[in-house]
Design a protein around this motif. Structure first.
Motif, PDB file in Angstrom:
ATOM      1  N   GLU A 299      61.131 -54.150 -43.458  1.00  0.00           N
ATOM      2  CA  GLU A 299      60.735 -53.001 -42.600  1.00  0.00           C
ATOM      3  C   GLU A 299      61.153 -51.252 -43.474  1.00  0.00           C
ATOM      4  O   GLU A 299      60.404 -50.385 -43.258  1.00  0.00           O
ATOM      5  N   LEU A 300      62.303 -51.381 -43.966  1.00  0.00           N
ATOM      6  CA  LEU A 300      62.628 -50.203 -45.025  1.00  0.00           C
ATOM      7  C   LEU A 300      61.597 -50.093 -45.891  1.00  0.00           C
ATOM      8  O   LEU A 300      60.991 -48.915 -46.064  1.00  0.00           O
ATOM      9  N   PHE A 301      61.191 -51.116 -46.672  1.00  0.00           N
ATOM     10  CA  PHE A 301      60.277 -50.963 -47.522  1.00  0.00           C
ATOM     11  C   PHE A 301      58.810 -50.425 -47.146  1.00  0.00           C
ATOM     12  O   PHE A 301      58.332 -49.448 -47.739  1.00  0.00           O
ATOM     13  N   VAL A 302      58.567 -50.952 -46.074  1.00  0.00           N
ATOM     14  CA  VAL A 302      56.955 -50.519 -45.354  1.00  0.00           C
ATOM     15  C   VAL A 302      57.146 -49.114 -45.065  1.00  0.00           C
ATOM     16  O   VAL A 302      56.395 -48.314 -45.210  1.00  0.00           O
ATOM     17  N   ASP A 303      58.519 -48.796 -44.398  1.00  0.00           N
ATOM     18  CA  ASP A 303      58.702 -47.406 -43.858  1.00  0.00           C
ATOM     19  C   ASP A 303      58.381 -46.301 -45.214  1.00  0.00           C
ATOM     20  O   ASP A 303      57.893 -45.267 -44.919  1.00  0.00           O
ATOM     21  N   CYS A 304      58.841 -46.741 -46.300  1.00  0.00           N
ATOM     22  CA  CYS A 304      59.038 -45.940 -47.435  1.00  0.00           C
ATOM     23  C   CYS A 304      57.825 -46.072 -48.581  1.00  0.00           C
ATOM     24  O   CYS A 304      57.965 -45.243 -49.525  1.00  0.00           O
ATOM     25  N   ASN A 305      57.191 -46.919 -48.455  1.00  0.00           N
ATOM     26  CA  ASN A 305      56.225 -47.126 -49.475  1.00  0.00           C
ATOM     27  C   ASN A 305      54.655 -47.435 -48.986  1.00  0.00           C
ATOM     28  O   ASN A 305      54.460 -48.393 -48.305  1.00  0.00           O
ATOM     29  N   GLY A 306      53.529 -46.761 -49.021  1.00  0.00           N
ATOM     30  CA  GLY A 306      52.526 -46.964 -48.652  1.00  0.00           C
ATOM     31  C   GLY A 306      51.247 -47.137 -49.872  1.00  0.00           C
ATOM     32  O   GLY A 306      50.246 -47.504 -49.492  1.00  0.00           O
TER      33      GLY A 306
ATOM     34  N   ARG B  45      65.453 -46.486 -56.085  1.00  0.00           N
ATOM     35  CA  ARG B  45      65.286 -46.803 -57.530  1.00  0.00           C
ATOM     36  C   ARG B  45      63.863 -47.041 -57.634  1.00  0.00           C
ATOM     37  O   ARG B  45      63.094 -46.671 -58.748  1.00  0.00           O
ATOM     38  N   LEU B  46      63.311 -47.920 -56.641  1.00  0.00           N
ATOM     39  CA  LEU B  46      61.556 -48.001 -56.843  1.00  0.00           C
ATOM     40  C   LEU B  46      60.851 -46.676 -56.780  1.00  0.00           C
ATOM     41  O   LEU B  46      59.859 -46.260 -57.468  1.00  0.00           O
ATOM     42  N   TYR B  47      61.426 -45.504 -56.067  1.00  0.00           N
ATOM     43  CA  TYR B  47      61.075 -44.160 -55.972  1.00  0.00           C
ATOM     44  C   TYR B  47      61.178 -43.521 -57.220  1.00  0.00           C
ATOM     45  O   TYR B  47      60.171 -42.848 -57.967  1.00  0.00           O
TER      46      TYR B  47
ATOM     47  N   TRP C 240      47.028 -48.109 -67.739  1.00  0.00           N
ATOM     48  CA  TRP C 240      47.425 -47.741 -66.499  1.00  0.00           C
ATOM     49  C   TRP C 240      47.276 -48.550 -65.111  1.00  0.00           C
ATOM     50  O   TRP C 240      47.942 -48.783 -64.241  1.00  0.00           O
ATOM     51  N   PHE C 241      45.928 -49.125 -65.226  1.00  0.00           N
ATOM     52  CA  PHE C 241      45.676 -50.131 -64.245  1.00  0.00           C
ATOM     53  C   PHE C 241      46.458 -51.041 -64.017  1.00  0.00           C
ATOM     54  O   PHE C 241      47.111 -51.549 -63.059  1.00  0.00           O
ATOM     55  N   ARG C 242      47.077 -51.904 -65.144  1.00  0.00           N
ATOM     56  CA  ARG C 242      47.948 -52.848 -65.431  1.00  0.00           C
ATOM     57  C   ARG C 242      49.655 -52.481 -64.926  1.00  0.00           C
ATOM     58  O   ARG C 242      49.972 -53.036 -64.126  1.00  0.00           O
ATOM     59  N   GLN C 243      49.714 -51.105 -65.383  1.00  0.00           N
ATOM     60  CA  GLN C 243      51.101 -50.809 -65.113  1.00  0.00           C
ATOM     61  C   GLN C 243      51.344 -50.535 -63.470  1.00  0.00           C
ATOM     62  O   GLN C 243      52.252 -50.715 -62.711  1.00  0.00           O
ATOM     63  N   VAL C 244      50.391 -49.851 -62.621  1.00  0.00           N
ATOM     64  CA  VAL C 244      50.260 -49.708 -61.223  1.00  0.00           C
ATOM     65  C   VAL C 244      50.189 -50.878 -60.692  1.00  0.00           C
ATOM     66  O   VAL C 244      51.178 -51.281 -59.729  1.00  0.00           O
ATOM     67  N   ILE C 245      49.354 -51.804 -60.905  1.00  0.00           N
ATOM     68  CA  ILE C 245      49.184 -53.253 -60.119  1.00  0.00           C
ATOM     69  C   ILE C 245      50.515 -54.013 -60.165  1.00  0.00           C
ATOM     70  O   ILE C 245      51.057 -54.410 -59.292  1.00  0.00           O
ATOM     71  N   THR C 246      51.082 -53.928 -61.340  1.00  0.00           N
ATOM     72  CA  THR C 246      52.229 -54.871 -61.579  1.00  0.00           C
ATOM     73  C   THR C 246      53.297 -54.384 -61.093  1.00  0.00           C
ATOM     74  O   THR C 246      54.245 -55.044 -60.412  1.00  0.00           O
ATOM     75  N   TYR C 247      53.656 -52.902 -60.851  1.00  0.00           N
ATOM     76  CA  TYR C 247      54.690 -52.239 -60.215  1.00  0.00           C
ATOM     77  C   TYR C 247      54.501 -52.726 -58.826  1.00  0.00           C
ATOM     78  O   TYR C 247      55.663 -53.089 -58.282  1.00  0.00           O
ATOM     79  N   TRP C 248      53.473 -52.318 -58.136  1.00  0.00           N
ATOM     80  CA  TRP C 248      53.422 -52.553 -56.558  1.00  0.00           C
ATOM     81  C   TRP C 248      53.765 -54.198 -56.476  1.00  0.00           C
ATOM     82  O   TRP C 248      54.215 -54.568 -55.372  1.00  0.00           O
ATOM     83  N   GLU C 249      53.083 -54.903 -57.377  1.00  0.00           N
ATOM     84  CA  GLU C 249      53.074 -56.547 -56.989  1.00  0.00           C
ATOM     85  C   GLU C 249      54.636 -56.792 -57.187  1.00  0.00           C
ATOM     86  O   GLU C 249      55.254 -57.640 -56.400  1.00  0.00           O
ATOM     87  N   MET C 250      55.520 -55.980 -58.158  1.00  0.00           N
ATOM     88  CA  MET C 250      57.075 -56.300 -58.278  1.00  0.00           C
ATOM     89  C   MET C 250      57.401 -55.893 -57.111  1.00  0.00           C
ATOM     90  O   MET C 250      58.512 -56.739 -56.634  1.00  0.00           O
ATOM     91  N   ALA C 251      57.359 -54.750 -56.674  1.00  0.00           N
ATOM     92  CA  ALA C 251      57.916 -54.375 -55.514  1.00  0.00           C
ATOM     93  C   ALA C 251      57.853 -55.030 -54.088  1.00  0.00           C
ATOM     94  O   ALA C 251      58.786 -55.320 -53.416  1.00  0.00           O
ATOM     95  N   ALA C 252      56.475 -55.674 -54.034  1.00  0.00           N
ATOM     96  CA  ALA C 252      56.172 -56.428 -52.881  1.00  0.00           C
ATOM     97  C   ALA C 252      57.037 -57.914 -52.943  1.00  0.00           C
ATOM     98  O   ALA C 252      57.549 -58.336 -52.057  1.00  0.00           O
ATOM     99  N   ALA C 253      57.092 -58.443 -54.475  1.00  0.00           N
ATOM    100  CA  ALA C 253      57.793 -59.736 -54.457  1.00  0.00           C
ATOM    101  C   ALA C 253      59.358 -59.408 -54.036  1.00  0.00           C
ATOM    102  O   ALA C 253      59.928 -60.250 -53.694  1.00  0.00           O
TER     103      ALA C 253
END
Length: 152
Positions: free
Chosen positions: A82-89, A16-18, A59-72
Motif C-alpha cells: 500500500e505504501l509503495f503504490v501510494d508513493c510510486n506511479g 531510498r527508491l525515490y 536507458w531502456f534497461r535501466q528504467v525497466i530493471t529499476y521498476w521491476e526490482m522495486a516491484a519485486a
C-alpha cells in the motif's frame, strides 16, 4: 487484503527508491522512457529494447530493471504494498504505456514487466492504481495522436 500499517523500515525503502530515481543518468533515462519512447508496434519496441547498439538501449534497461526490482521488493514483503503504490506511479505508467503491444512483446520476451503485473494482480491497491493509469494513458494517446495530426 487486510490493511497493514507501513513500518519505518518500509518508509526508508520508499525514500531510498525515490533517491535512486533522482540520480542524474536515471533522470535522463526516465525522461526519455516516459516522454519520448512511444513505440506503436512490437517491432519499434524491439528496435530499441533488443538492440544493444541503439543509444537508448541502456536507458531502456535501466528504467525497466529499476521498476521491476522495486516491484519485486513489494512482492517479497520487503516493503508495504500500500505504501509503495501510494508513493510510486511510474511502474504502472510504463505497463499501461506498453499495454497495447504487451502480448506481442511477451511473445518474444516473456519476462517483460512481469513483477509489475504480478504486483497489480496480487494487491488491490496496485490494481486500482493501474486502472486509473490505463484510463489516463488512453487520454494521453488520444492527445498525442491529435497533436501528430495537427503537426502534419
Amino acid at each position: 487484503m487486510e490493511r497493514m500499517l507501513a513500518t519505518p523500515a518500509d518508509a526508508e525503502i520508499v525514500l531510498r527508491l525515490y533517491e535512486l530515481r533522482t540520480e542524474a543518468e536515471m533522470r535522463k533515462a526516465r525522461a526519455w522512457m516516459t516522454g519520448e519512447f512511444w513505440p506503436k508496434t512490437a517491432e519499434e519496441f524491439f528496435a530499441v529494447s533488443g538492440n544493444p547498439a541503439d543509444p537508448h538501449n541502456a536507458w531502456f534497461r535501466q528504467v525497466i530493471t529499476y521498476w521491476e526490482m522495486a516491484a519485486a521488493m513489494v512482492l517479497h514483503g520487503a516493503v508495504s504494498a500500500e505504501l509503495f503504490v501510494d508513493c510510486n506511479g511510474e511502474g504502472f505508467f510504463l505497463l499501461a504505456k506498453f499495454a497495447p503491444i504487451l502480448d506481442e512483446i511477451r511473445a518474444r520476451n516473456p519476462g517483460f514487466l512481469t513483477k509489475t503485473s504480478e504486483l497489480i494482480n496480487r494487491f488491490s491497491a496496485g490494481a486500482q492504481r493501474y486502472e486509473v493509469t490505463l484510463k489516463a494513458m488512453a487520454a494521453r494517446r488520444k492527445h498525442l495522436a491529435a497533436k501528430l495530426e495537427e503537426d502534419e
